[in-house]
Design a protein around this motif. Structure first.
Motif, mmCIF file in Angstrom:
data_model
loop_
_atom_site.group_PDB
_atom_site.id
_atom_site.type_symbol
_atom_site.label_atom_id
_atom_site.label_comp_id
_atom_site.label_asym_id
_atom_site.label_seq_id
_atom_site.Cartn_x
_atom_site.Cartn_y
_atom_site.Cartn_z
ATOM 1 N N THR A 20 0.664 -1.207 -0.134
ATOM 2 C CA THR A 20 0.059 -0.039 0.082
ATOM 3 C C THR A 20 0.835 1.277 -0.126
ATOM 4 O OG1 THR A 20 -1.711 -1.180 1.252
ATOM 5 C CG2 THR A 20 -1.795 1.100 1.246
ATOM 6 N N GLU A 23 2.236 1.839 -3.222
ATOM 7 C CA GLU A 23 1.164 2.382 -4.386
ATOM 8 C C GLU A 23 0.803 3.742 -4.267
ATOM 9 O OE1 GLU A 23 -3.618 1.436 -5.360
ATOM 10 O OE2 GLU A 23 -2.426 0.133 -3.914
ATOM 11 N N ARG A 24 0.769 4.231 -2.668
ATOM 12 C CA ARG A 24 0.718 5.735 -2.443
ATOM 13 C C ARG A 24 1.924 6.687 -2.902
ATOM 14 N NH1 ARG A 24 -1.779 6.333 3.423
ATOM 15 N NH2 ARG A 24 -3.730 5.355 3.202
ATOM 16 N N TYR A 26 3.935 5.866 -5.358
ATOM 17 C CA TYR A 26 4.447 5.476 -6.704
ATOM 18 C C TYR A 26 5.674 5.230 -7.143
ATOM 19 C CZ TYR A 26 0.312 8.446 -7.437
ATOM 20 O OH TYR A 26 -0.833 8.879 -7.251
ATOM 21 N N SER A 29 7.231 -1.997 -4.754
ATOM 22 C CA SER A 29 7.412 -2.774 -3.324
ATOM 23 C C SER A 29 8.710 -3.241 -3.269
ATOM 24 C CB SER A 29 6.316 -3.864 -3.302
ATOM 25 O OG SER A 29 5.137 -3.452 -3.272
#
Length: 303
Positions: A20, A23-24, A26, A29
């Motif tokens: 997460t 994703e936030r 950009y 992972s």
């Protein structure tokens, strides 16, 4: 150590998830995982541990995350000071607010802010009380607007709050109701009439009604709804009476109709207080300060 490592650990602390956070921010992972492992190896400590709910900071990690946020705040302050001219204020703000504020004060606030500071962009989300708090605590919203009835008062050490406005609870009914013949209806009068109750959750509804009425179980609740618009349809047909904060009554043309009556209730002196909330640890941008300043101006216009 690098600045982005500080950003990564603070974001993971909010979300409990590398995926997460990636994703936030950009980024990938694996990139975040490698950066965190590298930081832990450099410092010789574990910053996060895995749990059933995701990644949790260790005790040492919690202190490092606080320090990291302070460093990130200083960087943001440095950028702000470098810009200097307040007329050039820009930035993106995410706002999470309860329906009463979204439908009354925020539209005018947004319009005025856009006229004064076109470089500020807003993302506004209408949410239930509990969701607004989650949005702010999780970092999904820069600013939250909540109501704070006595039974909801629970200070959170992670949040700072600012009072916005107080709003009285008013009784709403059709002009041809027998209640219209009374200068100020009493609590006893209300027991005789069906009520439409619109609250965002069952707990909210019970808390509000039990706060107002001693004989809660004797109330004639005709309609339970999670949509505040639903009450209008039943009240407009003369099927029920309802309650509404006066800031909604002043903002909504529906309550200005000639066939509609809005009155206080004798024996009820309940006010809803609305507050802005934000994370203490997060840098409060110039754009955020201007938004709250304009919000307060528009709130004063409702008094």
């Amino acid at each position: 150590m690098r600045i982005e490592q500080f950003l990564y650990i603070t974001e993971i602390a909010k979300t409990g998830s590398i995926a997460t956070a990636a994703e936030r921010l950009y980024v990938s992972s694996p990139g975040i995982s490698l950066a965190i492992s590298s930081l832990e190896e450099e410092l010789g400590i574990k910053i996060f541990e895995r749990s059933r709910t995701g990644l949790e900071p260790t005790e040492t990690g919690k202190n490092l995350i606080i320090k990291s946020q302070e460093i990130l705040n200083c960087i943001e302050e440095f950028k702000h000071e470098a810009k200097g001219d307040s007329s050039d204020i820009e930035g993106h703000l995410s706002i999470s607010a309860v329906p009463a504020i979204c439908r009354s004060i925020i539209p005018k606030t947004s319009a005025e802010l856009n006229a004064k500071f076109p470089g500020i962009t807003l993302q506004i989300k209408e949410s239930a009380f509990s969701q607004v708090r989650k949005d702010v605590l999780n970092g999904d919203a820069d600013i939250g607007i909540v109501f704070n009835l006595p039974f909801f008062h629970k200070e959170n050490q992670l949040l700072t709050s600012t009072h916005i406005i107080d709003s009285s609870i008013m009784l709403c009914f059709r002009k041809d109701s027998e209640l219209a013949n009374k200068d100020i209806p009493s609590v006893e009068d209300i027991y005789k009439h069906p009520i439409v109750a619109s609250y965002l959750c069952e707990k909210d509804r019970k808390n509000f009604l039990s706060q107002v009425f001693r004989e809660f179980n004797n109330l004639n609740i005709l309609v339970h709804s999670q949509n505040s618009e639903t009450k209008k349809y039943f009240i407009s047909q003369g099927l029920a009476i309802g309650f509404e904060p006066d800031i909604i009554i002043k903002a909504d043309p529906f309550y200005q109709r000639e066939d509609f009556v809005v009155k206080p209730v004798k024996g009820i002196d309940l006010k809803i207080s609305y507050y802005s909330i934000r994370l203490k640890s997060k840098f409060f941008s110039a754009a955020g300060k201007e938004f709250l300043k304009e919000l307060q101006v528009q709130a004063n216009n409702f008094k």
